[in-house]
Design an enzyme around this catalytic site. Structure first.
Site, PDB file in Angstrom:
ATOM      1  CG  HIS A 188      -7.564  -6.190  -5.188  1.00  0.00           C
ATOM      2  ND1 HIS A 188      -8.117  -7.294  -4.796  1.00  0.00           N
ATOM      3  CD2 HIS A 188      -6.934  -5.623  -4.362  1.00  0.00           C
ATOM      4  CE1 HIS A 188      -7.773  -7.295  -3.201  1.00  0.00           C
ATOM      5  NE2 HIS A 188      -6.967  -6.312  -2.977  1.00  0.00           N
ATOM      6  NE  ARG A 295      -4.403  -2.488  -2.356  1.00  0.00           N
ATOM      7  CZ  ARG A 295      -4.996  -1.475  -1.938  1.00  0.00           C
ATOM      8  NH1 ARG A 295      -4.817  -0.167  -2.454  1.00  0.00           N
ATOM      9  NH2 ARG A 295      -6.025  -1.663  -1.130  1.00  0.00           N
ATOM     10  NE  ARG A 332      -0.881  -5.782   0.899  1.00  0.00           N
ATOM     11  CZ  ARG A 332      -2.192  -5.588   0.406  1.00  0.00           C
ATOM     12  NH1 ARG A 332      -3.037  -5.350   1.462  1.00  0.00           N
ATOM     13  NH2 ARG A 332      -2.576  -5.516  -0.694  1.00  0.00           N
ATOM     14  CD  GLU A 431      -5.677  -7.865   4.771  1.00  0.00           C
ATOM     15  OE1 GLU A 431      -6.406  -7.350   3.796  1.00  0.00           O
ATOM     16  OE2 GLU A 431      -4.696  -8.321   4.680  1.00  0.00           O
ATOM     17  CG  ASN A 454     -10.834  -2.373   0.697  1.00  0.00           C
ATOM     18  OD1 ASN A 454     -11.203  -1.433   1.118  1.00  0.00           O
ATOM     19  ND2 ASN A 454      -9.595  -2.199   0.115  1.00  0.00           N
ATOM     20  CG  ASP A 455      -9.410  -8.516   2.081  1.00  0.00           C
ATOM     21  OD1 ASP A 455     -10.256  -9.026   1.389  1.00  0.00           O
ATOM     22  OD2 ASP A 455      -8.309  -8.249   1.728  1.00  0.00           O
ATOM     23  NE  ARG A 465     -11.749  -6.638  -1.826  1.00  0.00           N
ATOM     24  CZ  ARG A 465     -10.506  -6.140  -1.680  1.00  0.00           C
ATOM     25  NH1 ARG A 465      -9.831  -6.667  -0.476  1.00  0.00           N
ATOM     26  NH2 ARG A 465      -9.928  -5.149  -2.196  1.00  0.00           N
ATOM     27  CB  CYS A 502      -4.060   0.813   4.201  1.00  0.00           C
ATOM     28  SG  CYS A 502      -4.142  -0.932   4.628  1.00  0.00           S
TER      29      CYS A 502
HETATM   30  C1  PEP Z   1      -7.571  -4.060   2.388  1.00  0.00           C
HETATM   31  O1  PEP Z   1      -8.166  -5.276   2.685  1.00  0.00           O
HETATM   32  O2  PEP Z   1      -8.439  -3.104   3.025  1.00  0.00           O
HETATM   33  C2  PEP Z   1      -6.653  -3.750   1.959  1.00  0.00           C
HETATM   34  C3  PEP Z   1      -6.101  -2.460   2.242  1.00  0.00           C
HETATM   35  O3  PEP Z   1      -6.059  -4.705   1.361  1.00  0.00           O
HETATM   36  P1  PEP Z   1      -6.423  -5.199  -0.403  1.00  0.00           P
HETATM   37  O4  PEP Z   1      -7.625  -4.025  -0.677  1.00  0.00           O
HETATM   38  O5  PEP Z   1      -5.349  -4.964  -1.134  1.00  0.00           O
HETATM   39  O6  PEP Z   1      -6.996  -6.616  -0.234  1.00  0.00           O
HETATM   40 MG    MG Z   2      -6.763  -6.708   2.159  1.00  0.00          MG
END
Ligand code: PEP
Ligand code: MG
Length: 541
Positions: A188, A295, A332, A431, A454-455, A465, A502
């Site tokens: 993050h 976020r 969110r 996710e 991402n998740d 990650r 996203c």
């Molecule tokens: C994701 O997981 O892709 C997402 C947008 O949320 P974050 O990156 O804040 O975990």
């Molecule tokens: Mg996420």
């Protein structure tokens, strides 16, 4: 010149002086001073600065959290103005010929021990405030990174690692770029660097030495290189690259106001991702079609270890809603946990934080915290086009419970005769692989999906990650992930629900065509990626 190689996490070139981030004032050393008058003056200057900061905090907080809650800052200011407190510090400096930092620490300890004997109520039973206020002055004296943020000269920040809660406090106008010894592309911290458009390189290792402090460096966020004391040729080359980059950005400006439409007429929305109120302005400038992902957990993380109140949150959400006018703002709910830690939740250290106490799981357990946020979002919903989204969902039951709480908050507000949008849209993040597999059922519960690649990628591949060791296996184009995107889009569209992406993959221009083929409705990217993506879409047949 020394060249270091790391991992690029945010594009761009930054040139400036290097400054190491000193996380905490760990140990205050006792230093003998010759010129005690100068030392007393140093203390007084820092004390005045701290008092002024507290004054500003007080007036801001009165608006945000009300007079009663803001009173703490007023009381801390009184401690600093107290003559007994000042005399004690000055006495130690003059009589013992010791440095101001040490004298303040000693004084704080004295009032913690003997505060009850004082006539002043602000010394009685206020150990935490005495400590807090003393640390504020000591920090000013130590000129740590936060003070540097207040200094005039912008700089390049270096650290072993920068945590997301720290990254979110970096002001782009002050921090030209950052470089770290450790860290990963998908953390993050990296997400924030991209959201803010701060050129950054991580994972340089131990070769990033403390002795580079104050030296001129170049961060090449395009190539993942860092140049310490660059030679003339490199400096010229990098300045040229910087100018080309500026030129490209300027050229993209002509796409403002244009549609996101392919040559054959297919349209797709482009929205922007934000973390705090500072990012809102960038979204407006970017010409995005709204905020696709707010976020909100970063509001909690930047709040100095305290829970943001309903009023505090309401003001930020309202600002986002008003700034976007009729454009969508998807808020969110707090996705805390994993690498997004906050002090007030008393989060325990976990073996697998990525698989642990996170997102909606925390919200449903800490019901009061969740309800406060839901109320703040609902109240802000009348100021624009606000939607609400739940993170880290794995089951239909979680969504149902969250929606039930939302309905309860709506009722509460109705009874209080407080306005909110009764038809506020509700969506979920997709996710987790579980959410993918039940996306058909989930689609019947919500108005939209936003795919968090991402998740989803880390859970699908079973790779953390934030773990640099597995980064080279971390394939964002893995067929498993691409198939999942298809499953989710099909299931969502069967129920006529809107589908957004996203996660960071949304900005991957090599996949734009694939997203269009899938029929994705919206891509939400960092503000400075909006126009580049628009350009790409307009070039596709
Ligand atoms: C994701 O997981 O892709 C997402 C947008 O949320 P974050 O990156 O804040 O975990
Ligand atoms: Mg996420």
């Amino acid at each position: 010149m020394i060249t270091l190689t790391g991992r690029k996490i945010s594009e761009g070139i930054a040139i400036g002086k290097l400054s190491f981030y000193k996380r905490d004032v760990k140990e205050i050393k006792q230093i003998f001073v010759k010129d005690v008058e100068k030392e007393v003056a140093r203390f007084q200057k820092a004390r005045e600065k701290a008092a002024a900061e507290l004054g500003t905090l007080y007036s801001n907080s009165v608006v945000d959290v009300g007079e009663a809650n803001a009173a703490i800052f007023e009381m801390q200011q009184q401690i600093l103005e107290d003559t007994e407190f000042q005399d004690k510090v000055t006495g130690i400096i003059v009589e013992k010929k010791l440095n101001a930092e040490y004298a303040i620490q000693e004084t704080a300890q004295y009032f913690i021990e003997y505060g009850e004997e004082s006539e002043q109520t602000y010394f009685q039973g206020h150990d935490a405030d005495i400590r807090d206020v003393s640390l504020r002055v000591i920090r000013i004296l130590s000129r740590n990174w936060k003070d540097k943020l207040l200094a005039d000269e912008p700089f390049i920040l270096a650290a072993s690692e920068i945590y997301p809660s720290e990254a979110v406090q970096l002001e782009k106008s002050k921090v030209l770029g950052f470089v770290t010894r450790y860290g990963t592309i998908n953390s993050h911290t990296a997400v924030i660097a991209r959201t803010r458009g701060i050129p950054s390189v991580v994972g340089l290792g131990e070769v990033l030495k403390d002795e580079y402090e104050g030296k001129t460096i170049i961060v090449d966020g395009f190539e993942g290189k860092v140049y310490i004391e660059p030679d003339y040729t490199t400096l010229t080359r990098m300045k040229k690259r910087q100018n080309t980059n500026r030129e490209t950005t300027k050229n993209l400006e002509r796409l403002k106001g244009k549609e996101n439409i392919t040559q054959s007429g297919q349209k797709i929305d482009i929205c922007a991702n934000i973390a705090t109120r500072e990012d809102i302005e960038n979204v407006i400038r970017s010409d995005a079609g709204g905020v696709g992902l707010f976020r909100s957990e970063f509001l909690y993380m930047e709040n100095g270890g305290k829970l943001p109140t309903e009023e505090q949150q309401f003001h930020v959400y309202k600002l986002a809603a008003e700034s976007m006018g009729t454009k969508r703002v998807v808020i969110r709910t707090a996705d805390l946990g994993g690498d997004k830690m906050v002090e007030f939740l008393d989060m325990q250290k976990e073996n697998n934080p990525a698989l642990g106490y996170r997102g909606i799981r925390i919200s449903l357990e800490k019901e009061e915290v969740f309800k406060t946020q839901l109320r703040a979002i609902l109240r802000a919903s009348v100021y624009g086009n606000v939607s609400i989204m739940f993170p880290m969902v794995t089951s239909v039951e979680e969504v149902k419970t969250a929606k039930l709480l939302l309905e309860r908050m709506k009722k509460e507000l109705s009874m209080e005769k407080t306005a909110y949008n009764k038809a506020i849209e509700v969506g979920v993040m997709i996710e987790t692989p579980a959410a993918v597999m039940i996306s058909g059922e989930l689609a019947r519960e919500v108005d939209f999906f936003s795919i968090g690649t991402n998740d989803l990628l880390q859970f699908t591949l079973g790779m953390d990650r934030n773990n640099a060791k597995v980064e080279r296996y971390y394939n964002p184009h893995h067929p498993a992930l691409l198939k999942m995107l298809r499953i989710v889009t099909n299931n969502g569209h069967l129920e006529e629900k809107r589908i957004s992406i996203c996660g960071d993959l949304a900005a991957d221009l090599t996949l734009t065509e694939y997203f269009l083929q899938l029929g994705i409705d919206e891509l939400s990217v960092a503000p400075n990626q909006v126009l580049g993506l628009r350009k790409k879409i307009r070039e596709i047949q």
